[in-house]
Scaffold this motif. Structure first.
Motif, PDB file in Angstrom:
ATOM      1  N   THR A 127     -13.181 -11.012  -2.264  1.00 43.51           N
ATOM      2  CA  THR A 127     -14.273 -11.608  -3.025  1.00 43.51           C
ATOM      3  C   THR A 127     -15.032 -12.630  -2.202  1.00 43.51           C
ATOM      4  OG1 THR A 127     -12.733 -13.272  -3.883  1.00 43.51           O
ATOM      5  CG2 THR A 127     -13.066 -11.270  -5.207  1.00 43.51           C
ATOM      6  N   ALA A 128     -14.434 -13.092  -1.156  1.00 44.35           N
ATOM      7  CA  ALA A 128     -15.115 -14.089  -0.311  1.00 44.35           C
ATOM      8  C   ALA A 128     -16.093 -13.413   0.641  1.00 44.35           C
ATOM      9  CB  ALA A 128     -14.091 -14.902   0.470  1.00 44.35           C
ATOM     10  N   SER A 129     -15.641 -12.367   1.331  1.00 49.13           N
ATOM     11  CA  SER A 129     -16.507 -11.693   2.305  1.00 49.13           C
ATOM     12  C   SER A 129     -17.134 -10.407   1.766  1.00 49.13           C
ATOM     13  CB  SER A 129     -15.693 -11.375   3.568  1.00 49.13           C
ATOM     14  OG  SER A 129     -14.660 -10.444   3.242  1.00 49.13           O
ATOM     15  N   HIS A 130     -16.767 -10.001   0.521  1.00 49.79           N
ATOM     16  CA  HIS A 130     -17.235  -8.753  -0.103  1.00 49.79           C
ATOM     17  C   HIS A 130     -16.746  -7.508   0.633  1.00 49.79           C
ATOM     18  CE1 HIS A 130     -20.895 -11.071  -1.950  1.00 49.79           C
ATOM     19  NE2 HIS A 130     -19.707 -11.518  -2.377  1.00 49.79           N
ATOM     20  N   GLU A 131     -15.751  -7.691   1.460  1.00 54.29           N
ATOM     21  CA  GLU A 131     -15.201  -6.555   2.192  1.00 54.29           C
ATOM     22  C   GLU A 131     -14.544  -5.574   1.211  1.00 54.29           C
ATOM     23  OE1 GLU A 131     -11.659  -5.618   5.464  1.00 54.29           O
ATOM     24  OE2 GLU A 131     -12.331  -7.676   5.090  1.00 54.29           O
ATOM     25  N   LEU A 181     -15.877  -3.829  -1.210  1.00 54.00           N
ATOM     26  CA  LEU A 181     -16.490  -3.675  -2.533  1.00 54.00           C
ATOM     27  C   LEU A 181     -17.296  -2.384  -2.638  1.00 54.00           C
ATOM     28  CD1 LEU A 181     -17.645  -7.307  -3.459  1.00 54.00           C
ATOM     29  CD2 LEU A 181     -15.674  -6.023  -4.310  1.00 54.00           C
ATOM     30  N   ARG A 182     -17.982  -1.999  -1.574  1.00 54.59           N
ATOM     31  CA  ARG A 182     -18.818  -0.798  -1.639  1.00 54.59           C
ATOM     32  C   ARG A 182     -17.986   0.461  -1.851  1.00 54.59           C
ATOM     33  NH1 ARG A 182     -24.026   0.198  -0.456  1.00 54.59           N
ATOM     34  NH2 ARG A 182     -24.610   2.271   0.281  1.00 54.59           N
ATOM     35  N   PRO A 183     -16.908   0.670  -1.084  1.00 61.65           N
ATOM     36  CA  PRO A 183     -16.072   1.851  -1.376  1.00 61.65           C
ATOM     37  C   PRO A 183     -15.515   1.829  -2.800  1.00 61.65           C
ATOM     38  CG  PRO A 183     -15.541   0.963   0.786  1.00 61.65           C
ATOM     39  CD  PRO A 183     -16.442  -0.037   0.132  1.00 61.65           C
ATOM     40  N   LEU A 184     -15.151   0.632  -3.306  1.00 62.41           N
ATOM     41  CA  LEU A 184     -14.643   0.546  -4.679  1.00 62.41           C
ATOM     42  C   LEU A 184     -15.717   0.958  -5.686  1.00 62.41           C
ATOM     43  CD1 LEU A 184     -12.491  -0.293  -6.739  1.00 62.41           C
ATOM     44  CD2 LEU A 184     -13.380  -2.633  -6.563  1.00 62.41           C
ATOM     45  N   THR A 185     -16.952   0.552  -5.437  1.00 57.44           N
ATOM     46  CA  THR A 185     -18.045   0.917  -6.350  1.00 57.44           C
ATOM     47  C   THR A 185     -18.250   2.428  -6.380  1.00 57.44           C
ATOM     48  OG1 THR A 185     -19.147  -1.180  -5.902  1.00 57.44           O
ATOM     49  CG2 THR A 185     -20.481   0.554  -6.865  1.00 57.44           C
ATOM     50  N   PHE A 186     -18.215   3.059  -5.211  1.00 56.94           N
ATOM     51  CA  PHE A 186     -18.365   4.515  -5.163  1.00 56.94           C
ATOM     52  C   PHE A 186     -17.212   5.208  -5.888  1.00 56.94           C
ATOM     53  CE2 PHE A 186     -20.928   4.008  -1.022  1.00 56.94           C
ATOM     54  CZ  PHE A 186     -22.106   3.901  -1.751  1.00 56.94           C
ATOM     55  N   ARG A 229       0.814  -1.216   0.000  1.00 64.27           N
ATOM     56  CA  ARG A 229       0.000   0.000   0.000  1.00 64.27           C
ATOM     57  C   ARG A 229       0.850   1.269   0.000  1.00 64.27           C
ATOM     58  NH1 ARG A 229      -4.985   2.107   1.835  1.00 64.27           N
ATOM     59  NH2 ARG A 229      -5.833   0.026   2.246  1.00 64.27           N
ATOM     60  N   PRO A 230       1.825   1.436   0.895  1.00 63.60           N
ATOM     61  CA  PRO A 230       2.592   2.690   0.917  1.00 63.60           C
ATOM     62  C   PRO A 230       3.259   3.000  -0.420  1.00 63.60           C
ATOM     63  CG  PRO A 230       3.021   1.413   2.899  1.00 63.60           C
ATOM     64  CD  PRO A 230       2.273   0.501   1.972  1.00 63.60           C
ATOM     65  N   GLU A 231       3.762   1.956  -1.087  1.00 67.58           N
ATOM     66  CA  GLU A 231       4.443   2.192  -2.365  1.00 67.58           C
ATOM     67  C   GLU A 231       3.466   2.679  -3.430  1.00 67.58           C
ATOM     68  OE1 GLU A 231       7.174  -0.201  -5.661  1.00 67.58           O
ATOM     69  OE2 GLU A 231       6.642  -1.140  -3.732  1.00 67.58           O
ATOM     70  N   LEU A 232       2.265   2.081  -3.470  1.00 66.73           N
ATOM     71  CA  LEU A 232       1.266   2.476  -4.471  1.00 66.73           C
ATOM     72  C   LEU A 232       0.739   3.884  -4.196  1.00 66.73           C
ATOM     73  CD1 LEU A 232      -0.729  -0.882  -4.793  1.00 66.73           C
ATOM     74  CD2 LEU A 232       0.980   0.052  -6.357  1.00 66.73           C
ATOM     75  N   GLU A 233       0.498   4.181  -2.906  1.00 65.08           N
ATOM     76  CA  GLU A 233      -0.001   5.511  -2.574  1.00 65.08           C
ATOM     77  C   GLU A 233       1.064   6.578  -2.846  1.00 65.08           C
ATOM     78  OE1 GLU A 233      -3.288   4.429   0.882  1.00 65.08           O
ATOM     79  OE2 GLU A 233      -1.250   5.056   1.447  1.00 65.08           O
ATOM     80  N   ALA A 234       2.315   6.193  -2.725  1.00 67.02           N
ATOM     81  CA  ALA A 234       3.392   7.144  -3.017  1.00 67.02           C
ATOM     82  C   ALA A 234       3.403   7.504  -4.508  1.00 67.02           C
ATOM     83  CB  ALA A 234       4.735   6.549  -2.606  1.00 67.02           C
ATOM     84  N   ARG A 235       2.871   6.642  -5.362  1.00 68.59           N
ATOM     85  CA  ARG A 235       2.773   6.920  -6.793  1.00 68.59           C
ATOM     86  C   ARG A 235       1.519   7.720  -7.146  1.00 68.59           C
ATOM     87  NH1 ARG A 235       4.203   0.961  -9.372  1.00 68.59           N
ATOM     88  NH2 ARG A 235       6.194   0.640  -8.262  1.00 68.59           N
ATOM     89  N   GLY A 236       0.729   8.045  -6.117  1.00 70.42           N
ATOM     90  CA  GLY A 236      -0.485   8.806  -6.357  1.00 70.42           C
ATOM     91  C   GLY A 236      -1.681   7.939  -6.697  1.00 70.42           C
ATOM     92  N   LEU A 237      -1.609   6.648  -6.423  1.00 73.84           N
ATOM     93  CA  LEU A 237      -2.701   5.732  -6.734  1.00 73.84           C
ATOM     94  C   LEU A 237      -3.562   5.499  -5.497  1.00 73.84           C
ATOM     95  CD1 LEU A 237      -0.719   3.068  -8.802  1.00 73.84           C
ATOM     96  CD2 LEU A 237      -2.057   4.997  -9.664  1.00 73.84           C
ATOM     97  N   ARG A 238      -4.858   5.385  -5.749  1.00 76.62           N
ATOM     98  CA  ARG A 238      -5.790   5.047  -4.660  1.00 76.62           C
ATOM     99  C   ARG A 238      -5.833   3.535  -4.521  1.00 76.62           C
ATOM    100  NH1 ARG A 238     -11.318   8.120  -5.834  1.00 76.62           N
ATOM    101  NH2 ARG A 238     -11.741   7.321  -3.718  1.00 76.62           N
ATOM    102  N   VAL A 239      -5.812   3.070  -3.280  1.00 76.61           N
ATOM    103  CA  VAL A 239      -5.747   1.635  -3.003  1.00 76.61           C
ATOM    104  C   VAL A 239      -7.029   1.217  -2.286  1.00 76.61           C
ATOM    105  CG1 VAL A 239      -4.504  -0.214  -1.810  1.00 76.61           C
ATOM    106  CG2 VAL A 239      -3.253   1.706  -2.832  1.00 76.61           C
ATOM    107  N   PHE A 240      -7.631   0.146  -2.790  1.00 74.83           N
ATOM    108  CA  PHE A 240      -8.842  -0.411  -2.171  1.00 74.83           C
ATOM    109  C   PHE A 240      -8.579  -1.894  -1.898  1.00 74.83           C
ATOM    110  CE2 PHE A 240     -10.177   3.140  -4.716  1.00 74.83           C
ATOM    111  CZ  PHE A 240     -11.093   3.809  -3.921  1.00 74.83           C
ATOM    112  N   GLU A 241      -8.645  -2.242  -0.631  1.00 75.20           N
ATOM    113  CA  GLU A 241      -8.481  -3.646  -0.250  1.00 75.20           C
ATOM    114  C   GLU A 241      -9.858  -4.288  -0.254  1.00 75.20           C
ATOM    115  OE1 GLU A 241      -6.340  -4.158   3.348  1.00 75.20           O
ATOM    116  OE2 GLU A 241      -4.825  -2.645   2.849  1.00 75.20           O
ATOM    117  N   ILE A 242     -10.018  -5.338  -1.046  1.00 72.70           N
ATOM    118  CA  ILE A 242     -11.323  -5.997  -1.164  1.00 72.70           C
ATOM    119  C   ILE A 242     -11.163  -7.494  -0.966  1.00 72.70           C
ATOM    120  CG2 ILE A 242     -12.165  -4.239  -2.780  1.00 72.70           C
ATOM    121  CD1 ILE A 242     -11.773  -6.315  -5.009  1.00 72.70           C
TER     122      ILE A 242
END
Length: 224
Positions: A27-31, A33-38, A12-25
């Motif tokens: 597929t088993a628990s659907h954790e 997914l809602r923030p990613l959809t928004f 995560r820190p490396e991706l955010e340092a590149r200016g990318l938004r990170v969403f941890e999801i």
């Protein structure tokens, strides 16, 4: 999967340092997914807002003319002489579909061309019996000597199935023979008219109305 969560925390820190938004999801628990959809919806809204306004499409309708037949007949000339070129989707498709070794198929093609108006257009363009007609262009054109008698229909179709009297060689004289026959027919008519006028002027025959009036006058003289 604990290992996957640990790996996400690690990158995560490396991706955010590149200016990318990170969403941890998951597929088993659907954790997550809602923030990613928004987040995806925000991207779509932003793209729509930045896109230029669509220009209204102008639809132009060009109906065919009432007398449009879908083909053209053009008088042309080359080194071999004058010929008439017929171009059009229907006549060109019909000649490609015709088995020219089958007399019945050729007769059917002639009927279709006549119904479409090709015969009338050839007349209007100046074609006469025996003129060369080409349907199509280039090496793929079908070439034949035009016979206006092909306009004649049902009275010539009484032969056995698979035959067409309009294609019989005996009924297809050469251009020279047709012209000679035409002149002979015209000369015969002129001679017949001359003979009738000669007989009338010599008193060999008279108008029936004149004979009736003469008979009436003779009857009146007898009564007197």
């Amino acid at each position: 999967m604990p290992e996957a969560r640990e790996l996400a925390d690690f990158v995560r820190p490396e991706l955010e340092a590149r200016g990318l938004r990170v969403f941890e999801i998951s597929t088993a628990s659907h954790e997550g997914l809602r923030p990613l959809t928004f987040a995806l919806a925000e991207i779509v809204d932003q793209a729509r807002a930045e896109a230029p306004a669509p220009e209204p499409a102008r639809i132009v309708l060009r109906p065919h003319a009432v007398d449009e037949k879908g083909f053209t007949v053009t008088r042309r000339q080359d080194a071999d002489g004058v010929y008439f070129e017929v171009l059009g989707a229907k006549p060109e498709r019909w000649v490609r579909q015709t088995d020219f070794s089958n007399d019945e198929a050729v007769g059917y093609l002639a009927d279709r061309l006549a119904r479409l108006g090709v015969e009338e257009k050839l007349f209007a363009t100046g074609a006469v019996a025996g003129d060369e007609v080409r349907i199509g262009s280039g090496n793929g054109a079908v070439v034949f000597d035009w016979e206006p008698t092909l306009l004649t229909g049902s009275e010539l179709l009484g032969g056995p199935r698979g035959t067409d009297l309009r294609l019989d060689d005996r009924l297809r004289p050469s251009r020279k023979e047709k012209r000679a026959e035409f002149h002979e027919r015209m000369d015969a008519k002129a001679a017949a008219r001359e003979e009738l006028w000669t007989e009338r002027s010599s008193g060999h025959w008279s108008d029936p109305a004149d004979e009736a009036r003469a008979a009436s006058d003779d009857a009146g003289d007898d009564r007197a």
